[in-house]
Design an enzyme around this catalytic site. Structure first.
Site, mmCIF file in Angstrom:
data_model
loop_
_atom_site.group_PDB
_atom_site.id
_atom_site.type_symbol
_atom_site.label_atom_id
_atom_site.label_comp_id
_atom_site.label_asym_id
_atom_site.label_seq_id
_atom_site.Cartn_x
_atom_site.Cartn_y
_atom_site.Cartn_z
ATOM 1 C CE1 TYR A 95 -3.343 2.813 0.819
ATOM 2 C CE2 TYR A 95 -2.023 3.535 2.650
ATOM 3 C CZ TYR A 95 -2.867 3.795 1.678
ATOM 4 O OH TYR A 95 -3.610 4.725 1.654
ATOM 5 C CE LYS A 118 -3.122 5.691 -1.484
ATOM 6 N NZ LYS A 118 -4.130 6.141 -2.141
HETATM 7 P P1 NAD Z 1 -13.211 4.698 2.349
HETATM 8 O O1 NAD Z 1 -13.089 3.111 2.030
HETATM 9 O O2 NAD Z 1 -13.898 5.136 3.132
HETATM 10 O O3 NAD Z 1 -13.666 5.218 0.850
HETATM 11 C C1 NAD Z 1 -13.262 4.586 -0.393
HETATM 12 C C2 NAD Z 1 -13.942 4.791 -1.312
HETATM 13 O O4 NAD Z 1 -13.481 4.087 -2.638
HETATM 14 C C3 NAD Z 1 -15.458 4.429 -1.399
HETATM 15 O O5 NAD Z 1 -16.355 5.433 -1.919
HETATM 16 C C4 NAD Z 1 -15.344 3.031 -2.300
HETATM 17 O O6 NAD Z 1 -16.797 2.653 -2.554
HETATM 18 C C5 NAD Z 1 -14.372 3.422 -3.493
HETATM 19 N N1 NAD Z 1 -13.571 2.399 -3.944
HETATM 20 C C6 NAD Z 1 -12.999 1.461 -3.259
HETATM 21 N N2 NAD Z 1 -12.782 0.453 -4.216
HETATM 22 C C7 NAD Z 1 -13.043 0.984 -5.549
HETATM 23 C C8 NAD Z 1 -12.926 0.428 -6.719
HETATM 24 N N3 NAD Z 1 -12.293 -0.739 -6.843
HETATM 25 N N4 NAD Z 1 -13.384 1.220 -7.730
HETATM 26 C C9 NAD Z 1 -14.066 2.356 -7.692
HETATM 27 N N5 NAD Z 1 -14.256 2.871 -6.393
HETATM 28 C C10 NAD Z 1 -13.849 1.992 -5.459
HETATM 29 O O7 NAD Z 1 -11.650 5.271 2.413
HETATM 30 P P2 NAD Z 1 -10.771 6.509 2.586
HETATM 31 O O8 NAD Z 1 -10.132 6.502 3.983
HETATM 32 O O9 NAD Z 1 -11.884 7.624 2.392
HETATM 33 O O10 NAD Z 1 -9.811 6.802 1.446
HETATM 34 C C11 NAD Z 1 -9.875 7.369 0.196
HETATM 35 C C12 NAD Z 1 -8.689 7.631 -0.267
HETATM 36 O O11 NAD Z 1 -7.680 8.351 0.714
HETATM 37 C C13 NAD Z 1 -7.837 6.231 -0.735
HETATM 38 O O12 NAD Z 1 -7.096 6.434 -1.648
HETATM 39 C C14 NAD Z 1 -6.849 5.995 0.632
HETATM 40 O O13 NAD Z 1 -5.763 5.243 0.403
HETATM 41 C C15 NAD Z 1 -6.532 7.554 0.801
HETATM 42 N N6 NAD Z 1 -6.004 7.731 2.322
HETATM 43 C C16 NAD Z 1 -6.796 7.501 3.350
HETATM 44 C C17 NAD Z 1 -6.196 7.674 4.718
HETATM 45 C C18 NAD Z 1 -7.151 7.601 5.747
HETATM 46 O O14 NAD Z 1 -6.414 7.617 6.919
HETATM 47 N N7 NAD Z 1 -8.482 7.277 5.703
HETATM 48 C C19 NAD Z 1 -4.971 8.015 4.768
HETATM 49 C C20 NAD Z 1 -4.099 8.257 3.718
HETATM 50 C C21 NAD Z 1 -4.622 8.126 2.389
#
Ligand code: NAD
Length: 258
Positions: free
Chosen positions: A164, A168
């Site tokens: 992961y 990124k």
């Molecule tokens: P989340 O799981 O709440 O949301 C993920 C979204 O992506 C959902 O709407 C889901 O339906 C969609 N999704 C998942 N797989 C998919 C696919 N194959 N095709 C289309 N849509 C898909 O996650 P989040 O925490 O809101 O994360 C969003 C982004 O932020 C991600 O890229 C994650 O890696 C990044 N991120 C999150 C955090 C954190 O602490 N939450 C930190 C750093 C980066």
């Protein structure tokens, strides 16, 4: 402040919940035409789009599994058919995809994590480029690609999250290459690197682990999706960031290496 986002056509992958949903709500409130996306081809998600649009803008749901290149192509085509072009692309879909130590990583797990975080952004951007180029030419203003990176992309990620984190880091890096290739077309590329944001992403963590992580954050708490959203608007707005490209903005409450 974000007045120039009114009527801008904004496609946000992975936006049915969490960070993507909060960004979609903020863009819609600024009067943009927003495409939300999740992997499910589920008509009921049209209701979510309608609920977001109650605060402004125009919102439609586009089901597409962005781990699959053909669905990335169809997603862009369907968005363009509906809204007539693309001014802003947000590559937000992504996730941990599970945790595996190095000795347990196999081809299937590798493909799963890399497809979710790297192939998805690569392919959606590839298919969006002609439309972003065209929109920039027509408007005389920059168009914008924004991807959601991660603090893990700099720091290597937590236990079992090496792939992961690497995916990124890949995303952070590939943006810099795209700057070299597409600045002549007036397209900007920036990354938002969240720290620990309180979404279902952290559903696998115990209260004890959450407390420990919060202790590593200068602000002493997880961030919220709503606190991230204005950063997406900033990079999308030509008026706010027209001379900013190739940057990674850390939004992490002063979090250090996890
Ligand atoms: P989340 O799981 O709440 O949301 C993920 C979204 O992506 C959902 O709407 C889901 O339906 C969609 N999704 C998942 N797989 C998919 C696919 N194959 N095709 C289309 N849509 C898909 O996650 P989040 O925490 O809101 O994360 C969003 C982004 O932020 C991600 O890229 C994650 O890696 C990044 N991120 C999150 C955090 C954190 O602490 N939450 C930190 C750093 C980066």
């Amino acid at each position: 402040m974000f007045n120039d986002l009114k009527d801008k056509r904004v496609l946000i992958t992975g936006s049915t919940k969490g960070i993507g949903l909060a960004a979609a709500q903020a863009f819609a409130a600024a009067g943009a035409k927003v495409g939300i996306n999740g992997h499910r081809h589920d008509e009921s998600l049209g209701k979510l789009a309608a609920a977001i649009a109650k605060n402004g803008g125009e919102v439609a749901y586009f089901g597409a599994d962005v781990t699959k290149s053909a669905e990335c192509e169809a997603l862009v085509a369907n968005f363009v058919e509906r809204f007539g072009g693309i001014d802003v692309l947000v590559n937000n879909a992504g996730g941990l995809g599970g945790r595996q130590g190095l000795e347990n990583i196999d081809d299937e797990f590798y493909d799963h994590v890399m497809d979710l975080n790297a192939r998805s952004a690569l392919m959606v951007t590839k298919f969006a480029i002609p439309h972003l180029r065209h929109a920039a030419k027509q408007s005389g203003k920059t168009t914008s690609v924004i991807s959601t990176g991660s603090i893990a992309g700099r720091e290597g990620g937590g236990p079992g999250a090496s792939l992961y984190a690497a995916s990124k880091a890949w995303l952070h890096n590939v943006h810099r290459n795209w700057v070299k290739e597409f600045t002549k077309d007036n397209i900007r590329f920036n990354v938002i690197a969240p720290g620990t944001i309180d979404t279902v992403f952290h559903a696998d963590k115990s209260a004890e682990v959450r407390e420990k992580i919060a202790g590593s954050i200068a602000m002493g708490r997880f961030g919220t999706s709503e606190e991230l959203a204005p950063s997406f608007l900033f990079f999308a707005s030509h008026a706010c960031s027209g001379y900013i490209t190739g940057q990674i903005l850390d939004v992490n409450g002063g979090q250090m290496a996890p």
